[in-house]
Motif scaffolding. Structure first.
Motif, short mmCIF file in Angstrom:
data_model
loop_
_atom_site.label_atom_id
_atom_site.label_comp_id
_atom_site.label_asym_id
_atom_site.label_seq_id
_atom_site.Cartn_x
_atom_site.Cartn_y
_atom_site.Cartn_z
N GLN A 173 0.83 -1.21 0.00
CA GLN A 173 0.00 0.00 0.00
C GLN A 173 0.86 1.25 0.00
OE1 GLN A 173 -2.78 0.26 3.27
NE2 GLN A 173 -3.29 2.39 2.86
N LEU A 174 1.93 1.23 0.79
CA LEU A 174 2.81 2.40 0.87
C LEU A 174 3.49 2.67 -0.46
CD1 LEU A 174 4.46 4.53 2.51
CD2 LEU A 174 6.12 2.71 2.92
N LEU A 175 4.05 1.64 -1.06
CA LEU A 175 4.86 1.84 -2.26
C LEU A 175 4.02 2.05 -3.52
CD1 LEU A 175 7.59 -0.82 -1.46
CD2 LEU A 175 7.80 1.66 -1.28
N ASN A 176 2.81 1.51 -3.53
CA ASN A 176 1.97 1.65 -4.72
C ASN A 176 0.89 2.71 -4.58
OD1 ASN A 176 3.38 -0.47 -5.78
ND2 ASN A 176 1.80 -2.00 -5.41
N GLY A 177 0.65 3.15 -3.34
CA GLY A 177 -0.53 3.98 -3.10
C GLY A 177 -0.43 5.42 -3.54
N ALA A 178 0.76 6.01 -3.51
CA ALA A 178 0.89 7.43 -3.86
C ALA A 178 1.13 7.55 -5.36
CB ALA A 178 2.05 8.06 -3.10
#
Length: 296
Positions: free
Chosen positions: A114-119
């Motif tokens: 979520q962190l690496l793909n979310g932004a």
């Protein structure tokens, strides 16, 4: 002037400790007098110091606080034996209680995704977004320390072999693998980097002025990135290093390999991740085993 005052004057005038630190020593020594029922410090024995430690623990002080008290008392007696004619140091041979090591917080694999793909990159900020994605993918891919990532130069990275040469603590270098997702993100960033670079700077990661990005800036960018990704927890660079170590260990079980990749001098430093892995396994057991579940 009493012995404690002479010692405090020594700390302030000769060792040039701050007033705050000197005041802390004063409080610790005053408490020793209280814990030993006013018995003169020159007459205290090892048994008296042990009793004082027990009483401190009885007040629910943490192991770290008790260790600080003992350190203050030991420092006074070393000085008193050298300069004030004391005949013995009652703190010799006494060890403070061991503080329980706090296990590092760890992100789950899903949270890392979520962190690496979310932004998502903003149109007007493509270069910085590409840089940030490359940095954070590399953090998680290779388990780097913040200082190691900030110090990376272009020639430390080998996209062909999928490796990076990292300079860690004590200026020791090691080779770390770089995962496919990180390699892809780095390739995108390198295309954006060239127009930003200033004066042929060797730094891999640059700020808007074209110079090396500072560790503090990396911390702030990760915090912002986590907010954009919708995470409701504080995310810092070392958290990604912890996640790397834990997830690799859970998958491989190879503690020595994780030690090498993290750049730990001692295997005992790496072993904290075995406790984290056990916590994960224990949680799965509690949820899945029919004899572990509580009756509803």
């Amino acid at each position: 002037m009493n012995p404690v005052d002479i010692y405090l004057q020594h700390l302030a005038a000769e060792r040039r400790l701050s007033p705050h630190t000197v005041a802390a020593y004063q409080r610790d020594l005053a408490q020793l007098g209280q814990l030993s029922a006013g018995k003169p410090l020159a007459e205290l024995s090892v048994t008296d110091i042990r009793g004082a430690i027990v009483r401190l623990r009885g007040k629910s002080l943490s192991a770290a606080s008790v260790a600080r008290h003992l350190s203050s008392w030991r420092g006074f007696y070393v000085f008193a034996c050298r300069r004030l004619g004391y005949t013995h140091n009652p703190c010799l041979g006494l060890r403070p209680p061991k503080a329980a090591k706090a296990l590092p917080q760890v992100l789950s694999p899903d949270t890392c995704t979520q962190l690496l793909n979310g932004a998502q990159p903003a149109a007007e900020d493509d270069a910085l977004q590409a840089r940030d994605r490359a940095m954070f993918e590399l953090f998680y891919s290779s388990g780097l320390r913040l200082s190691e990532l900030a110090d990376l130069d272009l020639n430390d990275l080998d996209l062909q072999s999928g490796e990076a040469e990292v300079t860690g603590k004590g200026r020791k270098t090691r080779i770390v693998p770089v995962g496919q997702q990180a390699l892809s993100a780095l390739a995108v960033w390198l295309q954006q980097r060239a127009p930003l670079a200033r004066d042929d700077t060797p730094a891999l990661f640059l700020n808007q002025r074209g110079t090396r990005l500072t560790p503090r800036s990396i911390q702030l960018r990760l915090k912002r990135w986590a907010l954009q990704a919708g995470l409701n927890q504080h995310v810092h660079p070392h958290l990604l290093r912890h996640a790397f170590a834990t997830h690799v260990l859970q998958s491989s079980g190879d503690l020595r390999a994780v030690q090498e990749m993290l750049g730990h001098a001692s295997i005992s430093t790496t072993q904290v991740y075995t406790h984290l892995d056990w916590q994960h396994l224990a949680k799965v057991y509690d949820q899945a085993h029919p004899r572990a579940r509580k009756k509803s």
